[in-house]
Motif scaffolding. Structure first.
Motif, PDB file in Angstrom:
ATOM      1  N   VAL A 130       0.706   3.096  -5.375  1.00  0.00           N
ATOM      2  CA  VAL A 130       0.147   4.258  -6.062  1.00  0.00           C
ATOM      3  C   VAL A 130       1.165   4.848  -7.040  1.00  0.00           C
ATOM      4  O   VAL A 130       0.848   5.103  -8.208  1.00  0.00           O
ATOM      5  CB  VAL A 130      -0.323   5.330  -5.056  1.00  0.00           C
ATOM      6  N   SER A 139       0.599   4.555 -11.053  1.00  0.00           N
ATOM      7  CA  SER A 139       0.455   5.856 -11.723  1.00  0.00           C
ATOM      8  C   SER A 139       1.496   6.014 -12.823  1.00  0.00           C
ATOM      9  O   SER A 139       1.193   6.507 -13.923  1.00  0.00           O
ATOM     10  CB  SER A 139       0.578   6.988 -10.711  1.00  0.00           C
ATOM     11  N   ALA A 146      -5.389   4.419  -8.246  1.00  0.00           N
ATOM     12  CA  ALA A 146      -4.287   4.965  -9.039  1.00  0.00           C
ATOM     13  C   ALA A 146      -4.444   4.616 -10.516  1.00  0.00           C
ATOM     14  O   ALA A 146      -4.051   5.389 -11.397  1.00  0.00           O
ATOM     15  CB  ALA A 146      -2.962   4.419  -8.519  1.00  0.00           C
ATOM     16  N   GLN A 178       0.801  -1.218   0.000  1.00  0.00           N
ATOM     17  CA  GLN A 178       0.000   0.000   0.000  1.00  0.00           C
ATOM     18  C   GLN A 178       0.838   1.274   0.000  1.00  0.00           C
ATOM     19  O   GLN A 178       0.391   2.321  -0.481  1.00  0.00           O
ATOM     20  CB  GLN A 178      -0.944   0.006   1.202  1.00  0.00           C
ATOM     21  N   LYS A 182      -5.939   0.931  -3.384  1.00  0.00           N
ATOM     22  CA  LYS A 182      -5.054   1.989  -3.889  1.00  0.00           C
ATOM     23  C   LYS A 182      -4.640   1.726  -5.330  1.00  0.00           C
ATOM     24  O   LYS A 182      -4.451   2.665  -6.111  1.00  0.00           O
ATOM     25  CB  LYS A 182      -3.836   2.121  -2.979  1.00  0.00           C
ATOM     26  N   ALA A 183      -4.489   0.459  -5.709  1.00  0.00           N
ATOM     27  CA  ALA A 183      -4.159   0.143  -7.106  1.00  0.00           C
ATOM     28  C   ALA A 183      -5.307   0.548  -8.026  1.00  0.00           C
ATOM     29  O   ALA A 183      -5.090   1.127  -9.096  1.00  0.00           O
ATOM     30  CB  ALA A 183      -3.851  -1.347  -7.247  1.00  0.00           C
ATOM     31  N   THR A 235      -3.675  -2.416  -0.500  1.00  0.00           N
ATOM     32  CA  THR A 235      -3.021  -2.496  -1.806  1.00  0.00           C
ATOM     33  C   THR A 235      -4.027  -2.464  -2.953  1.00  0.00           C
ATOM     34  O   THR A 235      -3.877  -1.705  -3.915  1.00  0.00           O
ATOM     35  CB  THR A 235      -2.173  -3.776  -1.901  1.00  0.00           C
TER      36      THR A 235
END
Length: 382
Positions: free
Chosen positions: A57, A61, A91, A53, A87-88, A84
């Motif tokens: 990002v 990104s 992003a 995590q 946030k994936a 994780t």
């Protein structure tokens, strides 16, 4: 023994290292040399992630921003217990496919299993494996494909940049970069097509043709290998396929570990694996690294203390100078702070001690990574 630790012979060895380093710097092209071409085969960008995590990002990104017309991005959630996945997704903004990883089967290590699942879900003609802690320039993928095509390689790997923020990282992370430039004669490695010992690979940058990947058995063939990237590269060589190394430090970087304890555990899991689990070569190399580092320093200090400047002291002084120059060269080539040259002896000492620890951990079945015990692996004496 006197012959082995003779100061002049050690000087000769480090001079050979200097020759290897200079030759390698001329041999390894920078990724910036390869302009994106007209051909754009579909690329599957594959990222295994387990409890990432804090890194995912930036990685996702940078990968969704790639200036390449035909690629897909797959992130495998390897049973993460943090944020994780969320946030994936955030992003990726709809440009990432998250694959839910299956439980780890017996006899597999975590990363080969994750990469195996990613490859099975991929649709690309080319497979680009990278890590969840790695950040890419927008042109990385386009230039990597151009390099693969121009070099007519089946496997393209790279030296990537490192970011270090603690003393623990400074004492551990630079050694792999130094060893590639000073110990691996790349022109010879390329000519000895099927030699498994002379090879390098970096799991943060592994671009391979799908046909080559399948031919060598993919990550299934490296299921219990702690350095799965090196094992795949060895299999590529054994199959008579072409592998090449480029310098991508201006395009790809990562902060591998956040502390001494993380770095120690990370390198201890794979340093023995780098020798393909051959015990005597591993013990010899780590002992030799300590010898060529400390014998000149101690000889020089003893000579200065006695006010004696015999031939051995002169040889020791020259050896220390060449060793420092080697670190400066490698630092410049890899965009590391040139101040690492002052920490050279400490870096090699720390790495050698971790190397010995790696041997012990693998032999005793206590090597771990990401809260998992690594699969036991058969070792050989030579």
């Amino acid at each position: 023994m006197a012959l082995i630790i003779d100061s002049w012979r050690i000087l000769a060895f480090v001079c050979v290292q200097l020759l290897i380093a200079v030759t390698n710097m001329r041999t390894v092209p920078r990724l910036s040399r390869f302009a994106p071409g007209a051909g754009h085969p579909r690329v599957s960008v594959l990222v295994p992630a387990r409890n990432e995590q804090d890194n995912i990002v930036a990685a996702v990104s940078s990968l969704t921003a790639q200036e390449y017309p035909d690629f897909e991005l797959l992130v495998l959630d390897d049973e993460s217990v943090d944020d994780t996945v969320a946030k994936a997704w955030a992003a990726g903004r709809g440009n990432v496919r998250v694959v839910q990883g299956k439980p780890l089967p017996p006899g597999w290590n975590g990363k080969p299993w994750a990469c195996h699942q990613l490859a099975a879900a991929a649709t690309g003609e080319l497979l680009f494996f990278t890590d969840a802690d790695t950040v890419h320039h927008p042109e990385t993928l386009a230039r990597a494909v151009a390099a693969l095509q121009e070099l007519r390689a089946d496997l393209l790997t790279a030296i990537t940049g490192v970011r270090m923020r603690s003393m623990g990282e400074l004492l551990t992370v630079p050694f792999p970069l130094w060893s590639i430039f000073t110990l691996l004669p790349l022109p010879l490695a390329y000519r000895l097509c099927k030699n498994r010992a002379l090879v390098a690979a970096n799991g943060k940058f592994l671009l391979i043709r799908r046909k080559a990947y399948e031919l060598v058995g993919g990550h299934a063939a490296a299921r219990d290998h702690a350095a799965e990237d090196m094992d795949i590269a060895r299999r590529v060589k054994k199959a008579g396929l072409c592998w090449r190394l480029v310098n991508a430090t201006a395009f790809v970087s990562s902060r591998m570990y956040a502390s001494w304890s993380e770095a120690r555990q990370g390198f201890a899991k794979n340093y023995f694996a780098l020798f393909d689990y051959r015990l005597l070569p591993a013990l010899f190399v780590w002992s030799w690294m300590l010898l060529i580092t400390w014998h000149p320093l101690l000889t020089l200090l003893a000579g200065l203390g006695r006010g004696a400047f015999a031939g051995s002291v002169v040889a020791a002084l020259l050896t220390v100078g060449v060793n420092c120059f080697l670190w400066v060269l490698v630092a410049r080539a890899t965009r590391m702070p040139q101040g690492v040259a002052f920490f050279g002896p400490a870096i090699i000492t720390a790495s050698a001690l971790i190397g010995f620890e790696s041997v012990v951990r693998m032999l005793t079945g206590t090597a771990t990574w990401k809260d998992r015990i690594l699969a036991r692996r058969k070792w050989r004496l030579v």
